[in-house]
Design a protein around this motif. Structure first.
Motif, mmCIF file in Angstrom:
data_model
loop_
_atom_site.group_PDB
_atom_site.id
_atom_site.type_symbol
_atom_site.label_atom_id
_atom_site.label_comp_id
_atom_site.label_asym_id
_atom_site.label_seq_id
_atom_site.Cartn_x
_atom_site.Cartn_y
_atom_site.Cartn_z
ATOM 1 N N THR A 178 0.848 -1.192 0.000
ATOM 2 C CA THR A 178 0.000 0.000 0.000
ATOM 3 C C THR A 178 0.884 1.243 0.000
ATOM 4 O OG1 THR A 178 -0.123 0.007 2.418
ATOM 5 C CG2 THR A 178 -1.862 -1.155 1.228
ATOM 6 N N THR A 179 0.388 2.306 -0.624
ATOM 7 C CA THR A 179 1.088 3.585 -0.653
ATOM 8 C C THR A 179 0.096 4.707 -0.377
ATOM 9 O OG1 THR A 179 0.749 3.863 -3.041
ATOM 10 C CG2 THR A 179 2.766 2.723 -2.341
ATOM 11 N N GLU A 180 0.643 5.913 -0.207
ATOM 12 C CA GLU A 180 -0.184 7.106 0.035
ATOM 13 C C GLU A 180 -1.164 6.866 1.187
ATOM 14 O OE1 GLU A 180 0.386 9.936 -1.427
ATOM 15 O OE2 GLU A 180 1.896 9.094 -2.794
ATOM 16 N N PHE A 181 -0.603 6.376 2.304
ATOM 17 C CA PHE A 181 -1.391 6.142 3.526
ATOM 18 C C PHE A 181 -2.549 5.164 3.303
ATOM 19 C CE2 PHE A 181 0.377 10.433 3.798
ATOM 20 C CZ PHE A 181 1.120 10.320 4.965
ATOM 21 N N GLY A 182 -2.295 4.163 2.458
ATOM 22 C CA GLY A 182 -3.283 3.114 2.256
ATOM 23 C C GLY A 182 -4.339 3.423 1.221
ATOM 24 N N THR A 183 -4.242 4.558 0.539
ATOM 25 C CA THR A 183 -5.254 4.910 -0.465
ATOM 26 C C THR A 183 -4.960 4.282 -1.836
ATOM 27 O OG1 THR A 183 -4.061 6.940 -1.039
ATOM 28 C CG2 THR A 183 -5.750 7.091 0.680
ATOM 29 N N LEU A 184 -3.737 3.765 -2.009
ATOM 30 C CA LEU A 184 -3.347 3.161 -3.285
ATOM 31 C C LEU A 184 -2.634 1.840 -3.036
ATOM 32 C CD1 LEU A 184 -1.836 6.311 -5.059
ATOM 33 C CD2 LEU A 184 -4.143 5.395 -5.379
ATOM 34 N N PHE A 185 -2.678 0.954 -4.041
ATOM 35 C CA PHE A 185 -1.889 -0.265 -4.043
ATOM 36 C C PHE A 185 -0.795 -0.145 -5.110
ATOM 37 C CE2 PHE A 185 -5.632 -2.215 -2.007
ATOM 38 C CZ PHE A 185 -5.003 -2.961 -1.017
ATOM 39 N N GLU A 186 0.344 -0.749 -4.825
ATOM 40 C CA GLU A 186 1.431 -0.803 -5.802
ATOM 41 C C GLU A 186 1.743 -2.275 -6.075
ATOM 42 O OE1 GLU A 186 5.330 1.714 -5.846
ATOM 43 O OE2 GLU A 186 5.798 -0.188 -4.857
#
Length: 228
Positions: A178-186
């Protein structure tokens, strides 16, 4: 004929034998370095490494010259190999073979077997050139790392499988985070594109699926940059 392959070092050091040994070590190191540059002219190399290949045989030969006895030579051999520092940074694994190659040539020269040192250098350099020219061990397509960013509400399990099957010869998911404090997946994949596959069409297909978010495609030799 046998005297050609005999040692010039003798029981004690002389100026002429020392100069002959160091000269042979430097010349063979230069020859190996030129072959290294020739086999890496497309992929490139660090400027300091060819210089190291020139100096290393002379350094090893000097160590052997100063040691002298057979027992001590065995210990110096172990010490010479223990000084080699294998780095974790990405690089060509063939560099390790070149390092051991130059160490072996330096040992032969240091023990006074100059003809053997030059013969080893010639044969192994020809082998390196032949393997490079024939492309032995080279894959038909470059291994690459694919990084895809998706929104958190998109189920990533199998969502890109049809696109990957269409454009790649093989693929495997390596990491999800997760990235951007959990708002996105990579999502990170290791892939091999098909020989005539269009990278642009491949990336456009993924962008249509992930909402036009970030997509990167990187050769594995630069893979560390993907994780910066």
């Amino acid at each position: 004929m046998n005297y050609i392959f005999s040692s010039v070092a003798g029981d004690s050091l002389t100026l002429s034998s020392t100069l002959a040994i160091l000269g042979c070590a430097l010349l063979t190191g230069l020859f190996i370095s030129c072959v290294y540059l020739f086999t890496h002219k497309e992929s490139g190399c660090q400027p300091s490494f060819p210089i190291t290949l020139i100096m290393l045989p002379a350094i090893i030969a000097t160590v052997i010259l100063l040691v002298g006895s057979n027992v001590a030579r065995a210990f110096s051999l172990a010490g010479a190999f223990s000084l080699i520092r294998f780095r974790s940074a990405p690089g060509d694994p063939k560099d390790i073979a070149y390092v051991f190659f130059t160490v072996a040539v330096g040992l032969a020269a240091g023990m006074g077997f100059l003809t053997y040192a030059m013969l080893f250098a010639l044969i192994l350099c020809l082998a390196m050139i032949l393997l490079e020219k024939t492309g032995f061990g080279h894959p038909k397509t470059e291994a690459m790392t694919l990084k895809i960013t998706i929104p958190e509400d998109l189920n990533y399990e199998g969502v890109f499988d049809d696109i990957l099957k269409e454009y790649t010869a093989s693929y495997k998911m390596r990491r999800v985070r997760t990235t951007e404090f959990g708002t996105l997946f990579e999502l990170v994949y290791r892939i091999q594109l098909k020989k005539n596959a269009s990278q642009k069409a491949f990336i456009d297909g993924i962008r249509c699926r992930n909402g036009n978010m970030n997509v990167s495609l990187v050769l594995n030799e630069y893979e560390d940059k993907v994780y910066e």
